[in-house]
Design a protein around this motif. Sequence first.
Motif, PDB file in Angstrom:
ATOM      1  N   VAL A 122       0.830  -1.210   0.000  1.00  0.00           N
ATOM      2  CA  VAL A 122       0.000   0.000   0.000  1.00  0.00           C
ATOM      3  C   VAL A 122       0.865   1.262   0.000  1.00  0.00           C
ATOM      4  CG1 VAL A 122      -2.035  -1.091   1.019  1.00  0.00           C
ATOM      5  CG2 VAL A 122      -0.346   0.007   2.510  1.00  0.00           C
ATOM      6  N   PRO A 133      -2.011  -6.159  -5.438  1.00  0.00           N
ATOM      7  CA  PRO A 133      -3.250  -6.210  -4.651  1.00  0.00           C
ATOM      8  C   PRO A 133      -3.464  -7.553  -3.959  1.00  0.00           C
ATOM      9  CG  PRO A 133      -3.656  -5.301  -6.841  1.00  0.00           C
ATOM     10  CD  PRO A 133      -2.278  -5.865  -6.853  1.00  0.00           C
ATOM     11  N   LEU A 151      -6.399   2.405   1.395  1.00  0.00           N
ATOM     12  CA  LEU A 151      -7.295   1.834   0.386  1.00  0.00           C
ATOM     13  C   LEU A 151      -8.585   2.638   0.266  1.00  0.00           C
ATOM     14  CD1 LEU A 151      -6.899  -1.991   1.122  1.00  0.00           C
ATOM     15  CD2 LEU A 151      -5.689  -0.601  -0.589  1.00  0.00           C
ATOM     16  N   PRO A 210     -13.002  -1.963   1.073  1.00  0.00           N
ATOM     17  CA  PRO A 210     -12.285  -1.261   2.145  1.00  0.00           C
ATOM     18  C   PRO A 210     -13.161  -0.299   2.930  1.00  0.00           C
ATOM     19  CG  PRO A 210     -10.964  -1.301   0.153  1.00  0.00           C
ATOM     20  CD  PRO A 210     -12.327  -1.809  -0.225  1.00  0.00           C
TER      21      PRO A 210
END
Length: 417
Positions: free
Chosen positions: A194, A205, A252, A264
Amino acid sequence: MDRRNFLMTGLTGAAVAGAGNASAAKPRAKSQNDRAYTAGLLQKIAEPVLSNMAKGELKKAFKIEVGMNSDGRDTNVAYMEAFARLIAGVAPWLTLPEDNTPEGQVRRKLTQDALQAYVHSVDHKSPDYLVWRTHGQALVDSAYFTNALMRAPKQLWEPLDATTKTRIVTEIKQLRRVSPPYTNWLLFAAMNEVFLLMIGEDWDPMRVDLTIKKMEEWYIGDGWVADGTKFHFDYYNSYVIYPMIVEILEVLVRLKPSFNNLKPEVELPKWLKRMQRNSEHLERFISPTGTYPPIGRSLTYRTAAFQPLALLAWRKALPQSLPEGQVRAALTAVHKAIFTEPSNFTADGYLTIGFVGHHRELADWYTNSGSMYITSESFLALGLPPTDTFWTAPAEDWTQKKAFAGKAFPKDYHVDY
């Protein structure tokens, strides 16, 4: 007042401002004293590491100690542990606006040192180039390294030169070679991904998706998460699990990348609420004198056990059951209960292995004196300015202090979320 005097002020509590009626000024003076103490203590912890690494001399100056049952790994991993864990805890403090107060001068110097330390950390020609490409431990501490950049991007990431940024990205991506076990280690890999997403780099991802789903599988209820398939009664919910999953989800939600079925915006409120519940337990662990249960592995990480409380305070997201003045007073008591003992530090000012004091026998096979710098994670509330209500609210007794003084205090019941 120079920076050195600010340190002494913070540790002795001499900077109690106020004039006029002493009793009327007492609550605010106490609040100011809590901040001065906390900031002075973090300065004392941080300066030896950052000032030496800024010059490329950390490995020269910091003599590493290992525990009695060390697994014999290359002790050079300790320097990465010291810098990465420390800067993750210091980063919020550095986000405050520049000013010329004694505290502001300290922050300015720490920021300058941290930026130079980041440069040395990825420069192969520097004596303080960190151990990125050998031991798998680098994956663990790279996540704290990137977490700091996520917590203070304008102060620690954006000012870096292009070469250093490229080198950091290269080192983070090559750590995909490390296959994390199905434990809290999954979060280290996800944190790095991230971070790459945040700075516009290619990211994976799948590593993030898998981690969040595994954390859901391992959630056992009432605010506690197992570290893998079995529950361990220790402070890893604090050291790693809750702060990292919440901060991963924050990115996210903000950037809205595409996922197959992960939502998210649904996950973040749920995990934040669970962290608030876990923090209610942590607050109740704190005795009337600021001591807390010495349980579980990695006990030598000291006050990092209270990272969720500190993170929620910084985010202005403490649950209604935990007033800010109560949490501040409790965390101040915890820091004093641990750090009043002089042998927490070497003669050169570095942290020693131990809990309250220097006790090598308490080390785990994977810890060294560099590992101890994760204790900085309990100082995240310094990211709030001195004028914030967290610092100005009157101090309140915490739960055990009320209970053992014969005062009324709220009962505790389990939750189902």
